[in-house]
Every structure is written in C-alpha cells, then in structure tokens.
Design a protein around this motif. Sequence first.
Motif, PDB file in Angstrom:
ATOM      1  N   ASP A 106       4.784   5.153  15.662  1.00  0.00           N
ATOM      2  CA  ASP A 106       4.562   4.965  14.233  1.00  0.00           C
ATOM      3  C   ASP A 106       5.373   5.940  13.377  1.00  0.00           C
ATOM      4  O   ASP A 106       5.406   5.814  12.154  1.00  0.00           O
ATOM      5  CB  ASP A 106       3.062   5.059  13.897  1.00  0.00           C
ATOM      6  N   ILE A 107       6.027   6.917  13.985  1.00  0.00           N
ATOM      7  CA  ILE A 107       6.884   7.832  13.206  1.00  0.00           C
ATOM      8  C   ILE A 107       8.309   7.283  13.129  1.00  0.00           C
ATOM      9  O   ILE A 107       8.976   7.388  12.110  1.00  0.00           O
ATOM     10  CB  ILE A 107       6.879   9.243  13.850  1.00  0.00           C
ATOM     11  N   LEU A 109      11.364   4.803  12.709  1.00  0.00           N
ATOM     12  CA  LEU A 109      11.763   3.524  12.135  1.00  0.00           C
ATOM     13  C   LEU A 109      12.875   2.964  13.021  1.00  0.00           C
ATOM     14  O   LEU A 109      13.672   3.729  13.564  1.00  0.00           O
ATOM     15  CB  LEU A 109      12.317   3.732  10.721  1.00  0.00           C
ATOM     16  N   LEU A 120      14.787   3.378   4.733  1.00  0.00           N
ATOM     17  CA  LEU A 120      14.208   4.718   4.611  1.00  0.00           C
ATOM     18  C   LEU A 120      14.046   5.099   3.134  1.00  0.00           C
ATOM     19  O   LEU A 120      13.024   5.650   2.727  1.00  0.00           O
ATOM     20  CB  LEU A 120      15.124   5.725   5.323  1.00  0.00           C
ATOM     21  N   ARG A 123      11.209   3.397   1.597  1.00  0.00           N
ATOM     22  CA  ARG A 123       9.911   3.946   2.030  1.00  0.00           C
ATOM     23  C   ARG A 123       9.609   5.281   1.383  1.00  0.00           C
ATOM     24  O   ARG A 123       8.460   5.679   1.282  1.00  0.00           O
ATOM     25  CB  ARG A 123       9.894   4.114   3.539  1.00  0.00           C
ATOM     26  N   ARG A 297      10.493  11.954   4.935  1.00  0.00           N
ATOM     27  CA  ARG A 297      11.329  11.012   5.690  1.00  0.00           C
ATOM     28  C   ARG A 297      12.481  11.817   6.281  1.00  0.00           C
ATOM     29  O   ARG A 297      13.129  12.587   5.570  1.00  0.00           O
ATOM     30  CB  ARG A 297      11.909   9.920   4.776  1.00  0.00           C
ATOM     31  N   SER A 321       0.747   9.810   9.461  1.00  0.00           N
ATOM     32  CA  SER A 321       0.873   8.511   8.790  1.00  0.00           C
ATOM     33  C   SER A 321       1.881   8.560   7.642  1.00  0.00           C
ATOM     34  O   SER A 321       2.353   7.529   7.186  1.00  0.00           O
ATOM     35  CB  SER A 321      -0.492   8.039   8.294  1.00  0.00           C
ATOM     36  N   THR A 323       4.713  10.472   7.759  1.00  0.00           N
ATOM     37  CA  THR A 323       5.954  11.056   8.280  1.00  0.00           C
ATOM     38  C   THR A 323       6.736   9.955   8.984  1.00  0.00           C
ATOM     39  O   THR A 323       6.191   9.289   9.865  1.00  0.00           O
ATOM     40  CB  THR A 323       5.609  12.183   9.283  1.00  0.00           C
ATOM     41  N   TRP A 324       7.977   9.751   8.572  1.00  0.00           N
ATOM     42  CA  TRP A 324       8.818   8.732   9.209  1.00  0.00           C
ATOM     43  C   TRP A 324      10.176   9.312   9.540  1.00  0.00           C
ATOM     44  O   TRP A 324      10.696  10.158   8.789  1.00  0.00           O
ATOM     45  CB  TRP A 324       9.013   7.527   8.299  1.00  0.00           C
TER      46      TRP A 324
END
Length: 365
Positions: A106-107, A109, A120, A123, A297, A321, A323-324
């Motif tokens: 879930d982190i 992409l 990105l 988001r 991000r 949740s 952090t991507w």
Amino acid sequence: MTRRQAVETLDRSLRDITGNDLPFGGKVIVFGGDFRQVLPVVPRGTRAQICDATLLRSYIWDDIKIIQLKQNMRAQNDVCFSQFLLRIGDGTEKTFPNDYVDMPNDIMLEYNDDQSIDTLIDRVLPNLAKNCTFVSYMRQRAILSTRNEYVDSINVMMIGKFPGEEKVYYSHDSVDDDSTNNYPLDFLNSITPNGLPPHELKIKKNCPVILLRNLDPHHGLCNGTRLIVKAFEDNAIDCEIVNGHHAGNLIFIPRIPLSPSEDISLPYKFKRKQFPIRLSFAMTINKAQGQTIPNIRIYLSEPVFCHGQLYVALSRGVSRSNTWMLAKPNKDLDPIGRRTIFFLFSEIFCRIEKTTIHFSSHVSH
Ligand SMILES: Nc1ncnc2c1ncn2[C@@H]1O[C@H](COP(=O)(O)OP(=O)(O)OP(=O)(O)O)[C@@H](O)[C@H]1O
C-alpha cells in the motif's frame, strides 16, 4: 548532521576560555541526533571520509553518555508503521540480493512509465483548485526526491498546474574579478549551484516555498523554514511561516546577495542577487530532515545513494496510509517492481553500543 570538527572546535574553545581541561571546559552540552539519518555531507567524499566526519569518530565520543528516546511521537498513532521505520533505520528489515528491500504494497505506487509522476502529483495535491488557498492543506504535503534536478523538474510541473497568476523574479548574476568577461551572463543565469535560488524564480500566490538562508533565526526565519507566499511586490515577497514555533507569522522576504557554500568548488567566485527561496512542492530528502509532513510522497527516479536517506524520507510521515512511494524499478534485479534499494553504513551502528539510559517519550533520537 554537524561534522565532528565543529564540535571539537567548540570543545577546544570552551577548554581555552574556562581554563578547565574537562570536555567542553566542564560545561554540560546536550546533543540531539539520530545516526539512522543522513550523515554529514562530504562533497565527493568516500564512505570512509563520510564516517570519519561523524561525531562517532571524535575523541569526544567516549565522554558522551547516550540517552535513547524510545517512542516515535510523530507516528504515535500508527504503531506498525513506526516499527517498520525502525527496521528500515536499524537495517533489520529483510533484504533481498543487491540490498533490495520490500516496501509494503500500500506504500508503493505502480511505476508504468515516465508519466507515472503525474499520478504522484495528483495524489499529493488532490482537489487543488478548491484547496490551494488553505495554508493547512499546503503545509501538510510535499514530494521528496534524492537530487535537486528531480526536485526542480517536479516543482516546475507543479507551479504550472497551480492555479493563479504567475510572478517571475529574475536574479542578477555576476562573477568577482571577471574584467575580461570570461563567463557570459547567459551561462551564469543557466546554472544553479546547490543552496542557491534559481535565476528565474516563478511563484504564485499561496504556493509553498522554502527559505535557503538563516535570515532571522530569532523570529523563525532559518535555512529550511517552509513558507507560503501571500503576496508579491517588486522588491519583497510577503509570506506566512508554516512550520515551527513561529507558524502563522507574516514576514517579508527581501532580495539578498548570495554565494554558493565554500564546499562547492567552482573555479570562480559566483554571486547571485535573488530572493533566498525555492519552490517547495518538492524538496530533497536531505532538505526535509527535521520536518513533519503528514501527506508525504517519495519519488525515486534512481535508488537512494547515501546512508539513511530511505529512513529519513519515510519517517517524515505520520502514518502508512498517508505515505506513498514511486520508485523506478530495475526490471532485471527487481521483477516485482515493489522494491527499492536500502543503503546503510553498518559500521556506524557498531560504535553506538554504550551505556544507554532509556526514556519512554519523544521521537527516536
Ligand atoms: N511529547 C510529545 N508529544 C506529542 N507530540 C510530540 C512530542 N514530542 C514530539 N512530538 C511531535 O513529533 C514530531 C517530531 O518531533 P521533533 O521534530 O521534535 O522530533 P525530531 O526527533 O527532531 O524528529 P526527526 O529528527 O525525525 O526530524 C513533531 O510533529 C512533534 O510535534
């Protein structure tokens, strides 16, 4: 992180001034630091030179008593995430060949092509048109990357998407003692040495910027302070401070003469007169040290390349949740495309085994 030589200079000065040969002339000195984070920057330095610049290699180290803070206050509401951060920081997360480490699904992409950066960006600033005037919205988000070149190109894309009228400020560039005009103005305008603002500074009302100099530390204007542009005039930019104790204060940023730091060995003495700010939709991981960015991000066009960078980038966030990460995969070494390289100098941790006092609060220093 401060180099050990700066601390040793303070030690010698205090011994001299007080006439007392105890460390720091007998004064109690409190250091705050985390060796999981990025180490002192040594331009073009080798691994041995970087380790040698840390306080761990100082004669002072043996006189230092370590007090270890155990609880991550920033991510206190996401215990799994703070445990994951510690495993990344300590180097205990499971690794794969070539020092790859799995990121939680879930982190990460999915990286399809160079256009994935648009995903990105969307988001990090959702519903931008509606939210761009809210300081709290802008303060809580940023993209981190490894090098200034990636950060600059993301900032250019983002200021283009940001609503509002654009204002462009051009710098005045010169070189000391260049009577024969060896360095044409076009060339000087085209370069941006580390730590300097760009020649062409494009900003819009409500866009985030970061201060590049200690203008007035007493009033919260330090190198690294994040600001939001509130208005612009010809010779000043009005900004609101968005982090630290002075958050909410309105201040004016003037144009000032700037030179690159002495670490950057240019063959001439370059001077730029410009507002000491850069756009901060995106910033380098090193610049983000010390900041809390709830919606973080991370863009890795290339893997991290120095000790602690991955840990610093991930640990700016407050929860998994929000952090991507978008990392360009190396298809030969990382067929699943959900891994990134993990980079630690293990020799750093060998020196930290000392008498440790455990406290149960504050962040993991
Ligand atoms: N005792 C506390 N109670 C609640 N929140 C805290 C406490 N201590 C720190 N925080 C919060 O934790 C975050 C990190 O704090 P701070 O920046 O002081 O830590 P730090 O050790 O410098 O972090 P880092 O080195 O990782 O940047 C901040 O958002 C701060 O408000």
